[in-house]
Design an enzyme around this catalytic site. Structure first.
Site, short mmCIF file in Angstrom:
data_model
loop_
_atom_site.label_atom_id
_atom_site.label_comp_id
_atom_site.label_asym_id
_atom_site.label_seq_id
_atom_site.Cartn_x
_atom_site.Cartn_y
_atom_site.Cartn_z
N ASP A 16 0.85 -1.19 0.00
CA ASP A 16 0.00 0.00 0.00
C ASP A 16 0.89 1.25 0.00
OD1 ASP A 16 -2.62 1.20 2.27
OD2 ASP A 16 -1.69 2.07 0.48
N ILE A 17 0.86 1.97 -1.08
CA ILE A 17 1.74 3.15 -1.23
C ILE A 17 1.49 4.20 -0.14
CG2 ILE A 17 0.23 4.54 -2.75
CD1 ILE A 17 2.76 5.06 -4.49
N ASN A 30 -7.48 11.60 -11.28
CA ASN A 30 -8.24 11.90 -12.50
C ASN A 30 -8.23 13.42 -12.68
OD1 ASN A 30 -10.52 13.11 -11.04
ND2 ASN A 30 -10.94 11.02 -10.40
N VAL A 39 -5.84 3.66 -6.32
CA VAL A 39 -4.83 4.28 -5.45
C VAL A 39 -5.24 5.70 -5.06
CG1 VAL A 39 -3.35 5.20 -7.33
CG2 VAL A 39 -2.33 4.56 -5.14
N ASP A 40 -6.01 6.35 -5.93
CA ASP A 40 -6.52 7.70 -5.64
C ASP A 40 -7.40 7.66 -4.39
OD1 ASP A 40 -8.40 10.10 -7.70
OD2 ASP A 40 -7.09 10.39 -5.97
N SER A 123 -2.11 4.51 -14.60
CA SER A 123 -2.98 4.18 -15.74
C SER A 123 -3.23 2.69 -15.96
CB SER A 123 -2.43 4.77 -17.06
OG SER A 123 -2.74 6.14 -17.15
N THR A 124 -2.61 1.81 -15.18
CA THR A 124 -2.74 0.37 -15.46
C THR A 124 -3.92 -0.27 -14.73
OG1 THR A 124 -1.31 -0.33 -13.63
CG2 THR A 124 -0.23 0.19 -15.74
N GLY A 125 -4.65 0.50 -13.97
CA GLY A 125 -5.82 -0.06 -13.28
C GLY A 125 -7.08 0.30 -14.04
N TYR A 127 -7.76 2.74 -15.74
CA TYR A 127 -7.53 3.34 -17.07
C TYR A 127 -7.03 2.34 -18.11
CZ TYR A 127 -8.47 8.11 -15.43
OH TYR A 127 -9.07 9.25 -14.94
#
Ligand code: APR
Length: 174
Positions: A16-17, A30, A39-40, A123-125, A127
């Protein structure tokens, strides 16, 4: 600095970042900067309501650009919010926009005197950007400026994603 030294400043981890004790964490935001899922959502939840209050005053963020806020309740001093492209097949400028998101985040970090920074797989989730090409852009962008950082961390959220980054770093660093 040679390529070997630059590579030595890169790290990959899974977790978890929001919990990382680094100078800055990067948020895959976004365009509204008003939070979301992935993650946002995790960053907004961990940073607390002051983040949203401040975000409301920033007027959003165009894709490929980055904005910085304090980390509030995060261990990280700063949060660098960047907006990656939505994957639309790769012919709508996605690679360049993703590269800009990484480069602008790194430049903003340097402007703030950041020495240690952690990136999610932008972008890999939601998006939908393919993981391997996205990781290549991430690592290539990091290597361009690695000499100016103590540590650039790629914080993935699954062992599979971690393996992708390790493979890409192996390809670009040996
Ligand atoms: N720590 C680290 N990585 C995470 C975490 C976390 N707590 N939560 C999710 N991830 C990973 C996902 O597994 C994925 O690999 O972050 C990567 C990016 O995925 P998303 O968060 O979906 O971001 P993105 O694909 O860039 O889509 C952005 O999603 O959450 C919304 O508001 C956001 O609209 C924006 C869109």
């Amino acid at each position: 600095m040679n390529r070997k030294d630059a590579c030595s400043r890169l790290s990959v981890c899974t977790g978890d970042i929001t919990r990382l004790e680094v100078d800055a964490v990067v948020n895959a935001a976004n365009n509204s900067l008003l939070g979301g899922g992935g993650v946002d959502g995790a960053i907004h939840k961990a940073a607390g309501p002051e983040l949203l209050d401040l975000a409301r005053t920033l007027g959003g963020c165009p894709t490929g650009e980055a904005r910085v806020t304090p980390g509030f309740r995060l261990p990280a001093r700063w949060i660098i919010h960047t907006v990656g492209p939505v994957w639309r097949g790769g012919t709508q400028g996605e690679p360049e926009l993703l590269r800009r998101a990484y480069r602008n985040s790194l430049q903003l970090a340097l402007d703030k005197g950041v020495r240690t920074i952690a990136f999610p797989a932008i972008s890999t989730g939601v998006y939908g950007y393919p993981k391997v090409p996205a990781a290549r852009i991430a690592v290539e962008s990091a290597l361009e400026v690695a000499a100016q950082f103590e540590r650039i961390l790629f914080c993935t959220y699954s062992e599979r994603d971690e393996a992708v980054y390790r493979q890409v770093i192996e390809e670009l660093c040996t």
